[in-house]
Design an enzyme around this catalytic site. Structure first.
Site, PDB file in Angstrom:
ATOM      1  N   GLU A 149      -7.260   4.491   7.503  1.00 48.25           N
ATOM      2  CA  GLU A 149      -7.019   5.927   7.306  1.00 48.25           C
ATOM      3  C   GLU A 149      -8.239   6.589   6.660  1.00 48.25           C
ATOM      4  O   GLU A 149      -8.520   7.762   6.895  1.00 48.25           O
ATOM      5  CB  GLU A 149      -5.716   6.138   6.513  1.00 48.25           C
ATOM      6  CG  GLU A 149      -4.511   5.862   7.413  1.00 48.25           C
ATOM      7  CD  GLU A 149      -3.263   5.340   6.730  1.00 48.25           C
ATOM      8  OE1 GLU A 149      -3.157   5.441   5.496  1.00 48.25           O
ATOM      9  OE2 GLU A 149      -2.392   4.807   7.449  1.00 48.25           O
ATOM     10  N   ASN A 198       0.858  -1.186   0.000  1.00 50.87           N
ATOM     11  CA  ASN A 198       0.000   0.000   0.000  1.00 50.87           C
ATOM     12  C   ASN A 198       0.897   1.240   0.000  1.00 50.87           C
ATOM     13  O   ASN A 198       1.482   1.581   1.025  1.00 50.87           O
ATOM     14  CB  ASN A 198      -0.889  -0.049   1.261  1.00 50.87           C
ATOM     15  CG  ASN A 198      -1.738   1.190   1.413  1.00 50.87           C
ATOM     16  OD1 ASN A 198      -1.797   2.037   0.523  1.00 50.87           O
ATOM     17  ND2 ASN A 198      -2.411   1.307   2.556  1.00 50.87           N
ATOM     18  N   TRP A 199       0.975   1.877  -1.142  1.00 55.91           N
ATOM     19  CA  TRP A 199       1.907   3.006  -1.297  1.00 55.91           C
ATOM     20  C   TRP A 199       1.340   4.310  -0.743  1.00 55.91           C
ATOM     21  O   TRP A 199       2.008   5.331  -0.771  1.00 55.91           O
ATOM     22  CB  TRP A 199       2.308   3.150  -2.778  1.00 55.91           C
ATOM     23  CG  TRP A 199       3.100   1.976  -3.298  1.00 55.91           C
ATOM     24  CD1 TRP A 199       3.609   0.939  -2.552  1.00 55.91           C
ATOM     25  CD2 TRP A 199       3.489   1.709  -4.646  1.00 55.91           C
ATOM     26  NE1 TRP A 199       4.286   0.058  -3.353  1.00 55.91           N
ATOM     27  CE2 TRP A 199       4.234   0.508  -4.653  1.00 55.91           C
ATOM     28  CE3 TRP A 199       3.282   2.365  -5.869  1.00 55.91           C
ATOM     29  CZ2 TRP A 199       4.765  -0.055  -5.814  1.00 55.91           C
ATOM     30  CZ3 TRP A 199       3.815   1.814  -7.031  1.00 55.91           C
ATOM     31  CH2 TRP A 199       4.552   0.618  -7.002  1.00 55.91           C
ATOM     32  N   LYS A 200       0.098   4.287  -0.310  1.00 56.31           N
ATOM     33  CA  LYS A 200      -0.560   5.459   0.294  1.00 56.31           C
ATOM     34  C   LYS A 200      -0.368   6.706  -0.579  1.00 56.31           C
ATOM     35  O   LYS A 200      -0.269   6.591  -1.794  1.00 56.31           O
ATOM     36  CB  LYS A 200      -0.048   5.653   1.719  1.00 56.31           C
ATOM     37  CG  LYS A 200      -0.150   4.358   2.544  1.00 56.31           C
ATOM     38  CD  LYS A 200      -0.048   4.550   4.007  1.00 56.31           C
ATOM     39  CE  LYS A 200      -0.220   3.208   4.697  1.00 56.31           C
ATOM     40  NZ  LYS A 200      -0.325   3.293   6.137  1.00 56.31           N
ATOM     41  N   SER A 228       2.532  -2.444  10.419  1.00 55.79           N
ATOM     42  CA  SER A 228       3.953  -2.486  10.792  1.00 55.79           C
ATOM     43  C   SER A 228       4.657  -3.784  10.403  1.00 55.79           C
ATOM     44  O   SER A 228       5.538  -4.258  11.127  1.00 55.79           O
ATOM     45  CB  SER A 228       4.123  -2.202  12.295  1.00 55.79           C
ATOM     46  OG  SER A 228       3.686  -0.889  12.590  1.00 55.79           O
ATOM     47  N   HIS A 273      -9.980   1.010   4.471  1.00 53.97           N
ATOM     48  CA  HIS A 273      -8.693   1.194   5.145  1.00 53.97           C
ATOM     49  C   HIS A 273      -8.886   2.125   6.344  1.00 53.97           C
ATOM     50  O   HIS A 273      -9.670   3.068   6.285  1.00 53.97           O
ATOM     51  CB  HIS A 273      -7.654   1.772   4.175  1.00 53.97           C
ATOM     52  CG  HIS A 273      -6.282   1.760   4.770  1.00 53.97           C
ATOM     53  ND1 HIS A 273      -5.849   2.740   5.629  1.00 53.97           N
ATOM     54  CD2 HIS A 273      -5.279   0.853   4.688  1.00 53.97           C
ATOM     55  CE1 HIS A 273      -4.609   2.447   6.027  1.00 53.97           C
ATOM     56  NE2 HIS A 273      -4.253   1.302   5.473  1.00 53.97           N
ATOM     57  N   GLY A 314       1.585   1.924  10.981  1.00 57.79           N
ATOM     58  CA  GLY A 314       2.559   3.010  10.970  1.00 57.79           C
ATOM     59  C   GLY A 314       3.192   3.295  12.322  1.00 57.79           C
ATOM     60  O   GLY A 314       3.834   4.330  12.498  1.00 57.79           O
ATOM     61  N   GLU A 366      -6.175  -5.369   9.978  1.00 60.06           N
ATOM     62  CA  GLU A 366      -5.202  -4.324  10.297  1.00 60.06           C
ATOM     63  C   GLU A 366      -5.605  -3.624  11.593  1.00 60.06           C
ATOM     64  O   GLU A 366      -6.392  -2.664  11.564  1.00 60.06           O
ATOM     65  CB  GLU A 366      -5.155  -3.287   9.167  1.00 60.06           C
ATOM     66  CG  GLU A 366      -4.714  -3.837   7.838  1.00 60.06           C
ATOM     67  CD  GLU A 366      -4.056  -2.756   6.979  1.00 60.06           C
ATOM     68  OE1 GLU A 366      -2.946  -2.975   6.533  1.00 60.06           O
ATOM     69  OE2 GLU A 366      -4.658  -1.680   6.815  1.00 60.06           O
ATOM     70  N   GLY A 373       2.484  -1.270   4.400  1.00 54.96           N
ATOM     71  CA  GLY A 373       2.448   0.166   4.115  1.00 54.96           C
ATOM     72  C   GLY A 373       3.849   0.732   3.984  1.00 54.96           C
ATOM     73  O   GLY A 373       4.489   0.627   2.933  1.00 54.96           O
ATOM     74  N   GLY A 374       4.358   1.292   5.073  1.00 57.63           N
ATOM     75  CA  GLY A 374       5.649   1.997   5.072  1.00 57.63           C
ATOM     76  C   GLY A 374       6.770   1.239   4.370  1.00 57.63           C
ATOM     77  O   GLY A 374       7.499   1.825   3.554  1.00 57.63           O
TER      78      GLY A 374
HETATM   79  P1  PGA Z   1       2.159   0.118   7.793  1.00 56.53           P
HETATM   80  O1  PGA Z   1       0.755   0.347   7.068  1.00 56.53           O
HETATM   81  O2  PGA Z   1       2.778  -1.136   7.209  1.00 56.53           O
HETATM   82  O3  PGA Z   1       2.960   1.352   7.495  1.00 56.53           O
HETATM   83  O4  PGA Z   1       1.883  -0.041   9.246  1.00 56.53           O
HETATM   84  C1  PGA Z   1      -0.085  -0.729   6.727  1.00 56.53           C
HETATM   85  C2  PGA Z   1      -1.300  -0.199   6.024  1.00 56.53           C
HETATM   86  O5  PGA Z   1      -1.728   0.930   6.297  1.00 56.53           O
HETATM   87  O6  PGA Z   1      -1.881  -0.887   5.167  1.00 56.53           O
END
Ligand code: PGA
Length: 260
Positions: A102, A10-12, A214, A100, A178, A172, A235-236
């Site tokens: 966010e 997930n490149w956000k 994470s 998601h 994050g 998640e 994500g990150g």
């Molecule tokens: P993260 O994000 O790996 O940075 O914790 C995961 C996600 O939001 O899908």
């Protein structure tokens, strides 16, 4: 029966078209990716909307697939600023995240809305990757199992079981996204087991379940070896090539171990 192993990045809101195109090219050309895909693993990247067309073009022929990070619940109409699943399908997106955390946090997405988004995606021929998970407060109060079960039931009730049959779950925990903090392996396994049981018993479906929050090159091997974990939503670490490819390598080992 051989299980599935799916790694999604997930490149956000982190990569514009140029950087996303380069990242996609690097991933598609890497030996780790090729070995993973050849073994039957599935690799998905989720660029921001604007970067989707170039990424679709760059991964063509590689078996990697491209997902969006969200979609609207209607196929078209007066919804300024939104993107429909039909449009995603047109540009070669084969799946999309919905729900998601966010989006739940910033756009006040509810389970009802997430269910409607999943239904719209499935109707447009786009696989929904449906995110579930409890908040820090809910976790602290010991409510994880109740929260996740209620999310599953509401989302399926709204989407309809047929829209969800080809979907993926992504568990998640919101407090793990994050933050560098993850649940214990026992906790991850137990929530994944619960998701599997609830989906089977109450709804008659059996979906792959990704863990997200994470995930990095150091913890991926242990998490991906859990019996009810079918992959990771990263994500990150997914925009750092070396870290992401190390996760892909761990996924290949875990997948081979499952099959042996
Ligand atoms: P993260 O994000 O790996 O940075 O914790 C995961 C996600 O939001 O899908």
């Amino acid at each position: 029966m051989q299980q599935r192993m799916i790694i999604a990045g997930n490149w956000k809101m982190n990569v514009g078209p140029e950087q996303a195109g380069e990242l996609a090219l690097t991933l598609a050309a890497s030996d780790a990716t090729k070995a993973f895909l050849q073994a039957g693993g599935e690799l998905v990247v989720c660029p921001p909307y604007l970067s989707i067309p170039i990424v679709v073009q760059r991964v063509r022929g590689s078996n990697m697939t491209v997902a969006a990070q969200n979609c609207h619940w209607e196929p078209n109409g007066a919804y300024t600023g939104e993107i429909s699943a039909t449009m995603l399908h047109t540009v070669g997106c084969t799946s999309t995240l919905v729900g998601h955390s966010e989006q739940r946090r910033d756009q006040r997405d509810t389970d009802q809305r997430v269910g409607a988004r999943a239904r719209a995606a499935a109707r447009a021929g786009v696989q929904p990757i449906i995110c579930l998970g409890e908040t820090a407060d809910e976790y602290g109060a010991g409510l994880t199992a109740d929260v996740v079960a209620a999310q599953i039931d509401t989302i399926i009730e709204v989407a309809g079981v047929d829209s969800v049959r080809g979907a993926l779950w992504a568990y998640e925990p919101r407090w793990a996204i994050g933050t560098g903090v993850t649940p214990t392996l026992e906790e991850i396994q137990s929530v994944h087991h619960l998701i599997r049981q609830r989906s089977r018993t109450n709804h008659g479906i059996d979906l792959p379940i990704l863990y997200g929050g994470s995930v990095n090159g150091d913890n991926a091997a242990e998490i991906l070896s859990l019996s009810d974990v079918n992959g990771a939503l990263v994500g990150g670490a997914s925009i750092q090539v070396a870290h992401f490819l190390s996760i892909v390598e761990h996924a290949l080992h875990a997948f081979r171990a499952q099959g042996s």
